[in-house]
Write a protein that holds these residues in place. Structure first.
Motif, PDB file in Angstrom:
ATOM      1  N   ARG A 184      28.537 -14.899  23.468  1.00  0.00           N
ATOM      2  CA  ARG A 184      29.421 -14.828  22.444  1.00  0.00           C
ATOM      3  C   ARG A 184      30.612 -15.875  22.388  1.00  0.00           C
ATOM      4  N   GLU A 185      30.898 -16.017  23.606  1.00  0.00           N
ATOM      5  CA  GLU A 185      31.997 -17.254  23.728  1.00  0.00           C
ATOM      6  C   GLU A 185      31.471 -18.545  23.440  1.00  0.00           C
ATOM      7  N   ASP A 186      30.159 -18.641  23.732  1.00  0.00           N
ATOM      8  CA  ASP A 186      29.526 -20.064  23.554  1.00  0.00           C
ATOM      9  C   ASP A 186      29.375 -20.196  22.059  1.00  0.00           C
ATOM     10  N   GLU A 187      28.911 -19.144  21.405  1.00  0.00           N
ATOM     11  CA  GLU A 187      28.988 -19.007  19.963  1.00  0.00           C
ATOM     12  C   GLU A 187      30.038 -19.646  19.359  1.00  0.00           C
ATOM     13  N   ALA A 188      31.122 -18.909  19.621  1.00  0.00           N
ATOM     14  CA  ALA A 188      32.658 -19.066  19.252  1.00  0.00           C
ATOM     15  C   ALA A 188      32.789 -20.672  19.413  1.00  0.00           C
ATOM     16  N   ALA A 189      32.678 -21.117  20.420  1.00  0.00           N
ATOM     17  CA  ALA A 189      32.938 -22.330  20.871  1.00  0.00           C
ATOM     18  C   ALA A 189      32.295 -23.408  19.766  1.00  0.00           C
ATOM     19  N   ALA A 190      30.743 -23.086  19.905  1.00  0.00           N
ATOM     20  CA  ALA A 190      30.159 -24.130  19.206  1.00  0.00           C
ATOM     21  C   ALA A 190      30.445 -24.026  17.553  1.00  0.00           C
ATOM     22  N   ARG A 191      30.768 -22.888  17.068  1.00  0.00           N
ATOM     23  CA  ARG A 191      31.249 -22.915  15.596  1.00  0.00           C
ATOM     24  C   ARG A 191      32.495 -23.583  15.637  1.00  0.00           C
ATOM     25  N   ARG A 192      33.546 -23.607  16.611  1.00  0.00           N
ATOM     26  CA  ARG A 192      34.565 -24.211  16.116  1.00  0.00           C
ATOM     27  C   ARG A 192      34.197 -25.824  16.315  1.00  0.00           C
ATOM     28  N   LEU A 193      33.614 -26.343  17.293  1.00  0.00           N
ATOM     29  CA  LEU A 193      33.101 -27.733  17.293  1.00  0.00           C
ATOM     30  C   LEU A 193      32.271 -28.016  16.219  1.00  0.00           C
ATOM     31  N   LEU A 194      31.623 -27.133  15.478  1.00  0.00           N
ATOM     32  CA  LEU A 194      30.973 -27.775  14.249  1.00  0.00           C
ATOM     33  C   LEU A 194      31.802 -27.381  13.027  1.00  0.00           C
ATOM     34  N   ALA A 195      33.244 -26.715  13.287  1.00  0.00           N
ATOM     35  CA  ALA A 195      33.916 -26.622  12.137  1.00  0.00           C
ATOM     36  C   ALA A 195      33.596 -25.636  11.204  1.00  0.00           C
ATOM     37  N   LEU A 196      32.857 -24.557  11.766  1.00  0.00           N
ATOM     38  CA  LEU A 196      32.446 -23.428  10.952  1.00  0.00           C
ATOM     39  C   LEU A 196      33.369 -22.153  11.111  1.00  0.00           C
ATOM     40  N   PRO A 197      33.260 -21.344  10.204  1.00  0.00           N
ATOM     41  CA  PRO A 197      34.108 -20.247  10.198  1.00  0.00           C
ATOM     42  C   PRO A 197      33.694 -19.338  11.389  1.00  0.00           C
ATOM     43  N   PRO A 198      34.485 -18.485  11.987  1.00  0.00           N
ATOM     44  CA  PRO A 198      34.124 -17.604  13.297  1.00  0.00           C
ATOM     45  C   PRO A 198      33.116 -16.604  12.717  1.00  0.00           C
TER      46      PRO A 198
END
Length: 314
Positions: free
Chosen positions: A296-310
């Motif tokens: 879940r932390e990895d998903e949150a990090a990936a979303r931030r790096l890809l400029a996606l909403p949480p």
């Protein structure tokens, strides 16, 4: 875009082409300069453009026990060449016959007679013929004897160092996706057909599309923010694990991509997984709960790096 081989022959409408000649693995900035020059020449001379590449890679032919090091598949190269403006890709089968072809015969027999090239563009370090006896100067001289105007393109230099496939491989091994992307002008992408897995990701709430790595250069094992291109050309953001899955037995090397907000069936489909950013090293967890929490932390990090909403997972 046509894919040609010497065995299949070059059709008449592609005779008189400007040929960009090299291996072009990765199709990085330096390779793009060579093909771009060939396209520009062809436009002004009203000729078609053929990009010639080699498969297998000559290094693999001479050193078959080397670890995998490819940066692109033939299908990826074909798409990249087409996007650059080429009309066809010619695949030289690098075998014993080609290895033993002299530099003179390479120009006279292959380039002039069988391909019918009007011009050839290479990098300044291009070598050809048995024992790599041919260089750019010989190519120009022999080409002129057979009506082929040959030229070499200067290397592309960044930070005082020549752009090369070797530099890109080093960046990938180090997990430096930003540098690899800078030299490639796109994210490094692994292409393959989605394989059936053990469905463990689905059980954990993270279903994945699984690819084997084949002949590709192995990037640093770990977790990545990714963009996945599907067969229809659409692109999906996601997070991927690349490595041997040390938490589970038996270990197995895979690229496992979880596509955000996607529920389709991808088994048996060809996809491209582009490594956008490295998140963390692969590691073994003591429990499944600890692994899921980290996912879940990895998903949150990936979303931030890809400029996606949480995500709003429960």
């Amino acid at each position: 875009m046509e894919r040609l081989t010497l065995a299949g022959g070059v059709p008449d409408h592609l005779k008189g082409s400007i040929v960009a000649l090299g291996n072009f693995d990765g199709f990085h900035l330096g390779h793009q300069a060579v093909v771009g020059r060939a396209v520009a020449r062809a436009f002004h001379e009203r000729r078609p453009v053929i990009v010639a590449t080699f498969d297998p890679h000559p290094v693999h032919f001479f050193k078959p026990d080397l670890p995998p090091f490819r940066l692109t598949s033939l299908d990826q190269r074909e798409a990249l060449f087409a996007h650059a403006g080429a009309d066809a890709m010619l695949v030289f089968a690098f075998d014993e016959q080609l290895r033993s072809t002299s530099a003179e015969d390479f120009v006279a027999e292959l380039l002039a007679r069988r391909i019918g090239a009007a011009g050839v563009v290479t990098g300044d370090d291009f070598g050809f013929g048995k024992g790599r006896a041919g260089n750019v100067e010989l190519l120009k001289r022999l080409g002129a004897e057979h009506g082929i105007a040959a030229e070499a393109v200067a290397p592309v230099v960044i930070d005082g160092v020549r752009v090369s496939s070797g530099r890109i491989r080093e960046a990938l091994v180090a997990g430096d996706t930003a540098h690899a992307t800078h030299l490639l002008t796109r994210d490094f992408a692994i292409q393959g057909v989605v394989q059936p897995g053990d469905r463990r990701g689905r059980e954990l709430g993270y279903p994945t599309a699984n690819l084997t790595l084949g002949d590709y250069q192995r990037p640093k094992y770990g977790i990545y923010a990714v963009r996945v291109t599907l067969e229809d050309g659409s692109e999906r953001p996601g997070v991927a694990s690349l490595g041997i899955r040390p938490t589970f037995d038996p270990s197995r090397e895979l690229l496992e991509a979880h596509l955000f907000d996607f529920s389709g069936d991808l088994y048996g489909r060809k996809i491209d997984v582009a490594l956008h950013a490295f998140i963390r090293d692969e590691r073994k967890f003591d429990s499944v709960d600890a692994l899921v929490a980290e996912m879940r932390e990895d998903e949150a990090a990936a979303r931030r790096l890809l400029a996606l909403p949480p995500s709003f997972r429960a």
